[in-house]
Scaffold this active site. Structure first.
Site, PDB file in Angstrom:
ATOM      1  N   LYS A 148       0.838  -1.198   0.000  1.00 42.89           N
ATOM      2  CA  LYS A 148       0.000   0.000   0.000  1.00 42.89           C
ATOM      3  C   LYS A 148       0.875   1.251   0.000  1.00 42.89           C
ATOM      4  O   LYS A 148       1.967   1.259   0.568  1.00 42.89           O
ATOM      5  CB  LYS A 148      -0.905  -0.043   1.233  1.00 42.89           C
ATOM      6  CG  LYS A 148      -2.010   0.994   1.292  1.00 42.89           C
ATOM      7  CD  LYS A 148      -2.860   0.725   2.520  1.00 42.89           C
ATOM      8  CE  LYS A 148      -3.961   1.751   2.690  1.00 42.89           C
ATOM      9  NZ  LYS A 148      -4.780   1.468   3.897  1.00 42.89           N
ATOM     10  N   SER A 223      -9.604   1.667   2.961  1.00 39.19           N
ATOM     11  CA  SER A 223      -8.637   2.502   2.255  1.00 39.19           C
ATOM     12  C   SER A 223      -7.605   1.701   1.463  1.00 39.19           C
ATOM     13  O   SER A 223      -6.859   2.269   0.671  1.00 39.19           O
ATOM     14  CB  SER A 223      -7.894   3.406   3.246  1.00 39.19           C
ATOM     15  OG  SER A 223      -7.122   2.643   4.151  1.00 39.19           O
ATOM     16  N   SER A 224      -7.535   0.391   1.691  1.00 40.90           N
ATOM     17  CA  SER A 224      -6.569  -0.423   0.935  1.00 40.90           C
ATOM     18  C   SER A 224      -7.167  -0.871  -0.398  1.00 40.90           C
ATOM     19  O   SER A 224      -7.021  -2.020  -0.816  1.00 40.90           O
ATOM     20  CB  SER A 224      -6.144  -1.646   1.768  1.00 40.90           C
ATOM     21  OG  SER A 224      -5.610  -1.270   3.009  1.00 40.90           O
ATOM     22  N   ILE A 244      -7.693   0.176  10.259  1.00 34.67           N
ATOM     23  CA  ILE A 244      -8.139   0.626  11.573  1.00 34.67           C
ATOM     24  C   ILE A 244      -9.644   0.412  11.691  1.00 34.67           C
ATOM     25  O   ILE A 244     -10.134  -0.174  12.635  1.00 34.67           O
ATOM     26  CB  ILE A 244      -7.794   2.113  11.804  1.00 34.67           C
ATOM     27  CG1 ILE A 244      -6.275   2.286  11.907  1.00 34.67           C
ATOM     28  CG2 ILE A 244      -8.454   2.621  13.090  1.00 34.67           C
ATOM     29  CD1 ILE A 244      -5.845   3.728  12.078  1.00 34.67           C
ATOM     30  N   GLY A 245     -10.391   0.881  10.693  1.00 31.54           N
ATOM     31  CA  GLY A 245     -11.844   0.777  10.742  1.00 31.54           C
ATOM     32  C   GLY A 245     -12.439  -0.009   9.597  1.00 31.54           C
ATOM     33  O   GLY A 245     -13.559   0.250   9.164  1.00 31.54           O
ATOM     34  N   GLY A 246     -11.667  -0.958   9.053  1.00 24.63           N
ATOM     35  CA  GLY A 246     -12.176  -1.781   7.954  1.00 24.63           C
ATOM     36  C   GLY A 246     -11.416  -1.592   6.664  1.00 24.63           C
ATOM     37  O   GLY A 246     -11.862  -2.043   5.602  1.00 24.63           O
ATOM     38  N   SER A 247     -10.260  -0.957   6.720  1.00 18.83           N
ATOM     39  CA  SER A 247      -9.545  -0.569   5.502  1.00 18.83           C
ATOM     40  C   SER A 247      -8.974  -1.729   4.708  1.00 18.83           C
ATOM     41  O   SER A 247      -8.588  -1.556   3.556  1.00 18.83           O
ATOM     42  CB  SER A 247      -8.407   0.402   5.843  1.00 18.83           C
ATOM     43  OG  SER A 247      -8.937   1.641   6.237  1.00 18.83           O
TER      44      SER A 247
END
Length: 328
Positions: A148, A223-224, A244-247
């Site tokens: 990433k 985000s990934s 962190i939150g589902g990335s």
């Protein structure tokens, strides 16, 4: 008295005019500075896009040269292998690192043209490939791996999709990249992400929108998202993202691949962008393409768990247990 009042009135008008002129000049300076800043930002973005285009072009030329000198390479077979099968064949020398590397590089270039998932080809991987024989005992010997954009790779930007981070190359590799290289893996491409990583989409002003490999009219998630799109499209067999939150979990679900999330701190995050936060949380994870059929599923999960085991403890402040999660 009248003369005094007239003088005061004139002074008031003078002050008013001077104040207006000062405000106008200030507004003009702000406007000029804003225009200049926007122009500088556009120029930085254009230079970043040019660097990406050049790296893609050089990679295409390298693939073409390899194809001309090795026309018998069976890329379709290589790309169909699971991670377990691929590492086994590399260790047995039934496949060479060059065959695997250029097969995946060619596939990555094709996937990127359709999905816009890469921010830069890591051309240093071409040099690493020449000396990879010394890492044959590594768990991931000869395996090309995508990372990433927010993961530090020496002399390359970690933009996080933010213009201000352009042209500030990392001074060294992140710990996770060092461990990958130590285990014989070849990080060969950086992948796209949303601006500042704060989105479940995957778009930023520098590199644009990444598309979903299953349906190009939809997002790959974030985000990934660049990792999800590239691996889902077959351009990489294993990648490193952050969550962190589902990335990782969201792109994995959107793109039909598997995301593996270890316990916080198991994988070292030093020199990753937003390092102090992510080092505390320990959120750097691999993504891998999965074929969920019987024994193959077990083998792939076992290999990725083994990857987590080998990378555990590389650096300080690691926690001891591991949590594995997958989603489709």
């Amino acid at each position: 008295m009248e003369e005094f009042l007239q003088t005061v009135s004139v002074d008031k008008r003078t002050v008013s005019l001077l104040t207006t002129a000062a405000c106008g000049l200030g507004a003009l300076l702000v406007l000029v500075r804003s225009v200049s800043s926007r122009r500088a930002a556009k120029e930085k973005i254009q230079r970043a896009r040019t660097r990406r285009t050049e790296s893609l072009h050089r990679a295409e030329q390298a693939v073409l040269r390899y194809r001309q000198s090795h026309p018998s390479t069976d890329s379709a077979l290589i790309l169909s292998l699971s991670l377990s099968e691929l590492t086994k064949r590399l260790q047995e020398d039934s496949l060479s690192p060059e065959e695997v590397f250029y097969s995946y590089m060619e596939k990555t270039l094709n996937v990127h043209k359709k999905l816009n998932c890469c921010t830069e080809i890591l051309l240093e991987s071409l040099d690493q490939l020449k000396t990879i024989g010394s890492k044959k005992k590594g768990l991931l010997y000869g395996v090309p791996i995508s990372i990433k954009d927010n993961i530090a790779y020496k002399d390359h930007d970690c933009t996080c999709g933010v213009v201000i981070n352009l042209e500030q190359p990392a001074q060294g590799d992140s710990v996770i990249v060092k461990v990958l290289k130590k285990q014989g893996a070849i990080p060969f491409v950086k992948t796209n992400l949303p601006q500042a990583l704060l989105s479940y989409d995957c778009s930023n002003p520098i590199y644009g929108q990444t598309l979903n490999p299953c349906n190009p009219q939809k997002t790959s998630g974030g985000s990934s998202g660049g990792e999800g799109a590239l691996i889902g499209g077959g351009g990489s067999i294993l990648g490193i993202g952050s969550d962190i939150g589902g990335s990782i979990r969201i792109p994995a679900s959107f793109c039909g691949i598997c995301g593996f999330k270890p316990t916080a701190g198991r994988l070292r995050c030093f020199r990753q962008f937003y390092g102090s936060l992510l080092q505390r949380l320990g959120l750097t994870f691999p993504l891998y393409h999965a074929q969920f059929t019987g024994a193959t599923t077990h083998l792939q999960r076992s290999k990725v768990c083994a990857f987590s085991h080998w990378t555990h403890g590389q650096g300080r402040g690691q926690s001891g247990s591991v949590y594995a999660g997958s989603s489709l």
